[in-house]
Scaffold this motif. Structure first.
Motif, PDB file in Angstrom:
ATOM      1  N   LEU A   1      48.085  39.847  35.135  1.00 57.69           N
ATOM      2  CA  LEU A   1      46.943  39.496  35.975  1.00 57.69           C
ATOM      3  C   LEU A   1      46.379  40.750  36.611  1.00 57.69           C
ATOM      4  O   LEU A   1      47.106  41.534  37.225  1.00 57.69           O
ATOM      5  N   LEU A   2      45.066  40.935  36.475  1.00 56.51           N
ATOM      6  CA  LEU A   2      44.328  41.975  37.180  1.00 56.51           C
ATOM      7  C   LEU A   2      43.527  41.334  38.305  1.00 56.51           C
ATOM      8  O   LEU A   2      42.941  40.258  38.116  1.00 56.51           O
ATOM      9  N   VAL A   3      43.473  41.994  39.459  1.00 53.75           N
ATOM     10  CA  VAL A   3      42.666  41.503  40.581  1.00 53.75           C
ATOM     11  C   VAL A   3      41.772  42.633  41.060  1.00 53.75           C
ATOM     12  O   VAL A   3      42.247  43.749  41.310  1.00 53.75           O
ATOM     13  N   MET A   4      40.476  42.357  41.187  1.00 49.68           N
ATOM     14  CA  MET A   4      39.529  43.381  41.614  1.00 49.68           C
ATOM     15  C   MET A   4      38.501  42.784  42.567  1.00 49.68           C
ATOM     16  O   MET A   4      38.372  41.561  42.682  1.00 49.68           O
ATOM     17  N   GLY A   5      37.767  43.654  43.255  1.00 49.68           N
ATOM     18  CA  GLY A   5      36.707  43.224  44.143  1.00 49.68           C
ATOM     19  C   GLY A   5      35.376  43.169  43.425  1.00 49.68           C
ATOM     20  O   GLY A   5      35.095  43.986  42.551  1.00 49.68           O
ATOM     21  N   GLY A   6      34.540  42.217  43.786  1.00 50.49           N
ATOM     22  CA  GLY A   6      33.226  42.090  43.183  1.00 50.49           C
ATOM     23  C   GLY A   6      32.322  43.252  43.551  1.00 50.49           C
ATOM     24  O   GLY A   6      32.324  43.728  44.693  1.00 50.49           O
ATOM     25  N   GLY A   7      31.574  43.739  42.597  1.00 53.20           N
ATOM     26  CA  GLY A   7      30.636  44.822  42.853  1.00 53.20           C
ATOM     27  C   GLY A   7      31.243  46.201  42.972  1.00 53.20           C
ATOM     28  O   GLY A   7      30.527  47.187  43.119  1.00 53.20           O
ATOM     29  N   GLN A   8      32.569  46.286  42.943  1.00 54.05           N
ATOM     30  CA  GLN A   8      33.314  47.551  42.998  1.00 54.05           C
ATOM     31  C   GLN A   8      33.089  48.337  44.285  1.00 54.05           C
ATOM     32  O   GLN A   8      33.595  49.446  44.431  1.00 54.05           O
TER      33      GLN A   8
END
Length: 262
Positions: A66-73
């Motif tokens: 699983l990868l988790v990231m923030g929207g829009g970086q």
């Protein structure tokens, strides 16, 4: 817990997006509220809870990571959405219920039989800094940072981050960083043992994370897919070495600090 979910379900903006078929064996979860630096509203907390439930159900098929990231970086996660909190969190009881939901959700994320990796661009602030501690691995862009602002907001650790941080970096560093309100650069996170990989640009972070996960998916000698069950089993064995969380004690300490800022 169900009552809290019902109360928060439609409160605030932003969304949590989960793609369990992002790539073969890899799911992608996006914390998407860029106008608020990807801070979590009540609505998003409930969606996060449901996303982790879906990941628990999906952990019996070919899913491995699983990868988790923030929207829009622009940011990873700025913790609690304060505009949502000012409008909807009117009592200590409501604050405690909300934090119990997040503590429970992040603990379940931490306990998933999946290899988890945070893709950190911009800031991981407050509750976002605690969320980072729940991952097996952390990739940061060169300009990313992790800021433990909890004591500056007049509270202790609400989402179990303090106890996980001790396991990651040791008692002294955890106390210094969290109680001292430290803002850590990506390089300091690498040196301190909180991050595992730094890339130069924000846009490179996701691809670098995918490459980092490759050994859990593909045998580099044979080119064959590694058994998903074997990788998930290894994760479960590693987790079993950790002590059980004392969530009741954490809630007691948090209750003594919330709304007490002078």
């Amino acid at each position: 817990m169900n009552k809290t979910i019902e109360l928060l379900a439609n409160k605030g903006q932003g969304t949590i997006r989960l793609d369990v078929n992002y790539q073969p064996g890899i799911a992608l979860l996006t914390i998407d509220n860029p106008k608020r630096h990807n801070a979590l509203s009540g609505k998003m907390m409930v969606e996060f809870h449901h996303a982790v439930s879906e990941l628990e159900r999906s952990s019996t098929n070919d899913l491995v990571a699983l990868l988790v990231m923030g929207g829009g970086q622009s940011s990873f996660c700025a913790g609690l959405d304060l505009s949502f909190a000012r409008e909807h969190v009117k009592s200590a009881d409501m604050s405690m219920a909300m934090n119990e939901l997040m503590q429970h959700t992040i603990e379940r994320l931490y306990r998933l039989p999946l290899i988890t990796m945070a893709v950190v661009t911009g800031g991981a602030i407050g509750g976002g800094s605690e969320l980072v501690t729940a991952f097996d691995f952390v990739c940061m862009s060169q300009t990313a940072f992790i800021h433990f602002v909890q004591t500056r907001m007049g509270v202790s650790s609400p989402w179990s981050g303090a106890r996980r941080l001790v396991a990651l970096v040791g008692r002294k560093k955890a106390l210094l960083w969290m109680a001292g309100g430290y803002r850590l650069t990506a390089q300091e996170c690498i040196q301190g043992g909180l991050a595992d990989l730094i890339v130069e640009k924000d846009g490179e972070c996701l691809n670098a994370s995918l490459l980092y996960l490759k050994p859990f998916l593909i045998d580099d000698r044979t080119g064959q897919r590694v058994s998903p069950n074997a990788v998930r089993g290894m994760k479960q064995l590693i987790l079993r070495q950790m002590k059980d969380d004392d969530g009741d004690y954490e809630k007691k300490i948090f209750a003594s600090t919330v709304f007490s800022k002078l």
